[in-house]
Design a protein around this motif. Structure first.
Motif: not given
Length: 238
Positions: A121-130, A158-162, A164-170, A188-192
């Motif tokens: 599950d990608a959510r588990d990976l997001f937990d440990v990505l800086p 939001p459960e996935h996108l937030e 993901l956004a935290r893990a991504m560089a500016p 187009l609604i949720e990603v922005p």
């Protein structure tokens, strides 16, 4: 109320996709047995990493930029990008073990070494990505969950996108491909809302694939069935 948890200590997360399909071929079982462990990005699961110690993606790839593909399906695009971009490292996340086995066969054939595979599950990976550790991300033909009552199961929530956004560089690029018009609408609604800017300036920017695109089996199926692909490019805000 006490938060519901798994015995491992993990937060209780419903998962609605499939973990396994038809019986694997002997060769695919061999790929999983012989190759998967060496391609692991590290301790991601709650059982292996209950303290949720963060991964060091840069160290996995000797300081190279790190990309992420969420739900790589059969792995065509993941291997294509790894072969095309030897100067980056790519982490692929896919819970469907049949897809993981297909990817491992392609990795052997292509001989690429700059990728890692998390079969979960990608959510588990997001937990440990800086934070700010991912330089590009791909979400390609995700499960559409077409029924309206199931839209909350889609990745573009939001459960996935937030996380993901935290893990991504500016300034990092986030690509989404889908053939489902309502998935385009929700994207187009949720990603922005999660901190990304849509980069399209004219219709060609979402009608035409990216220059380094390789058409996957999911896209070919969509085209055979008369559905129109959309190629959406977002940029992580600074």
């Amino acid at each position: 109320m006490t938060e519901r948890k798994h015995p491992s200590g993990a937060p209780w997360r419903n998962f609605y996709g499939r973990f396994k399909g038809k019986t694997l071929r002997k060769s695919q079982e061999a790929y999983l047995e012989e190759d998967l462990a060496s391609l692991s990005p590290g301790a991601v699961s709650w059982e292996d990493n209950p303290e949720r110690k963060p991964l060091d993606p840069g160290a996995l790839f000797d300081g190279r930029p790190v990309w992420l593909e969420v739900g790589f399906g059969g792995g065509e695009h993941l291997v294509h990008q790894a072969h095309r971009n030897p100067g980056v490292g790519i982490i692929g996340c896919e819970p469907f073990i049949n897809g993981v086995a297909m990817l491992l066969g392609k990795v052997r054939d292509a001989g690429v070494t700059n990728l890692r595979v998390f079969p979960g599950d990608a959510r588990d990976l997001f937990d440990v990505l800086p934070e700010r550790s991912i330089d590009k991300a791909f979400l390609l033909y995700p499960d559409p969950w077409p029924k309206k009552r199931h839209h909350r199961r889609r990745f573009v929530t939001p459960e996935h996108l937030e996380p993901l956004a935290r893990a991504m560089a500016p300034g990092a690029e986030f690509r989404v491909a889908t053939d489902i018009p309502d998935y385009v609408r929700q994207t187009l609604i949720e990603v922005p809302k999660a901190g990304f800017a849509w980069e399209a300036e004219r219709p060609q920017d979402w009608r035409l694939p990216w220059d380094d695109w390789i058409s996957t089996r999911y896209e070919q199926k969509a085209l055979r069935e008369g559905r129109v692909p959309h190629y959406l490019t977002f940029r992580r805000a600074g």
